[in-house]
Design a protein around this motif. Sequence first.
Motif, short mmCIF file in Angstrom:
data_model
loop_
_atom_site.label_atom_id
_atom_site.label_comp_id
_atom_site.label_asym_id
_atom_site.label_seq_id
_atom_site.Cartn_x
_atom_site.Cartn_y
_atom_site.Cartn_z
N PHE A 249 4.64 8.43 11.62
CA PHE A 249 4.11 8.99 12.62
C PHE A 249 2.50 8.33 13.38
N ILE A 250 1.89 7.32 12.76
CA ILE A 250 0.63 6.90 13.21
C ILE A 250 1.33 5.28 13.26
N PRO A 251 1.69 4.72 14.37
CA PRO A 251 1.58 3.61 14.29
C PRO A 251 1.18 2.57 13.39
N LEU A 252 1.34 1.38 12.50
CA LEU A 252 0.83 0.48 11.67
C LEU A 252 -0.26 -0.19 12.48
N GLN A 253 0.50 -0.52 13.43
CA GLN A 253 -0.51 -2.05 15.34
C GLN A 253 -1.60 -0.72 14.95
N SER A 254 -1.60 0.43 15.39
CA SER A 254 -2.58 1.15 16.14
C SER A 254 -3.50 1.69 15.05
N PHE A 255 -2.75 1.38 13.63
CA PHE A 255 -3.67 2.14 12.14
C PHE A 255 -4.95 0.31 12.00
N LEU A 256 -3.69 -0.10 12.25
CA LEU A 256 -4.70 -1.88 11.95
C LEU A 256 -5.46 -2.59 12.81
N ILE A 257 -5.01 -1.24 13.97
CA ILE A 257 -6.42 -1.76 15.62
C ILE A 257 -7.66 -0.64 15.00
#
Length: 371
Positions: A249-257
Amino acid sequence: MSEMLLTPHTQVDGAVLGGDFVGRAARLKQVPDDKAMLRAVAELTRDLAAPNPRIFWSDFLVSALVGYAGLAVAIMSGTLWVQCAAALVSILGLYRAGGFIHEVTHVKHSALPGFRFGFNAVIGVPLLVPSYMYEGIHNLHHARTRYGTDQDPEYLPLALMKPWTLPVFIIVSLLAPIALLFRNAVLAPLSLFIPALRKVVVERYSGLAINPAFRRRPAEGDAHRNWIVQETAASIWSIALLTGVFTGFIPLQSFLIFLAIVASVAVLNQVRTLVAHLWENDGEPLSVTAQFLDSVNVPPPGLLAEIWAPVGLRYHALHHLLPSVPYHALGTAHKRLTAQLAPDSAYHHANYDGLAGLVYRLARSTLVRGA
């Protein structure tokens, strides 16, 4: 007394005067209280104790808005340079907004109704640093007989330690977001069912402390209720965040940023902590004046200190004399004291030029110690 203070504690244009770093701890313990300074501090700042709600709320909310706007752009933009610029804006905005945890700890909540809740709702819980992790901790750092001892949660004799301690001190902060996520999403819920684990979580993983020997005591009364509410909210948020990532649901890239920005905020705060004191006490109780001289002011005209030491933290030494004065009044207090106190006053010996000179001083001290 001025000659005794000058040698170990004065910095001119970033240069360190006096090289006997090891002997400074002994000299620091011999510094008597400058009674004229302490009297002037009390008399000249009596009208500065009241926080201004308009300044508090507007500064905090604008800083948070800028920080989250930068985070949103960094996540949504497909252009690298835009992402980098937005991330920098986000780091600085969230760092300033997060600095208000220090004010939450000191301010009388009746003078700023709802501010603690606002801080935790906007910054504390989302960034995994609810105010209970600082309240009940930071006030111990200001206790007259605790400062610089093994009972001080916010003190390590860094200037007297080995050179490798400084990079480790900074690197550890990079892991803060991951450690806080694990603490809130895993350890906190499990500790409800495992009493022995709960004891460890409360004592060792429930405070923003840098002293590994410090053990926190359980809170009581209203403080305990605030702790439980905030800890529960942080746990729910952490579990929801990780669930969103693992389910896609939350993109991994967004989470890592998000993690990278929060980690950068933690590193910036750790660097600021590195130069908040001279860290020259070896564990013995000090006079109030000695505590002041072991702390750091970076007053104007320099402008960068307002970025890396925001929300009044550029006046950290003065704050140790006036812990109840709100951040927006410290500049006025500093001007009054600078103008009124005699040239040989201890007050003038806690002022430094900037970040670079302070880092150099501390690094040189550890190198001499480690040689």
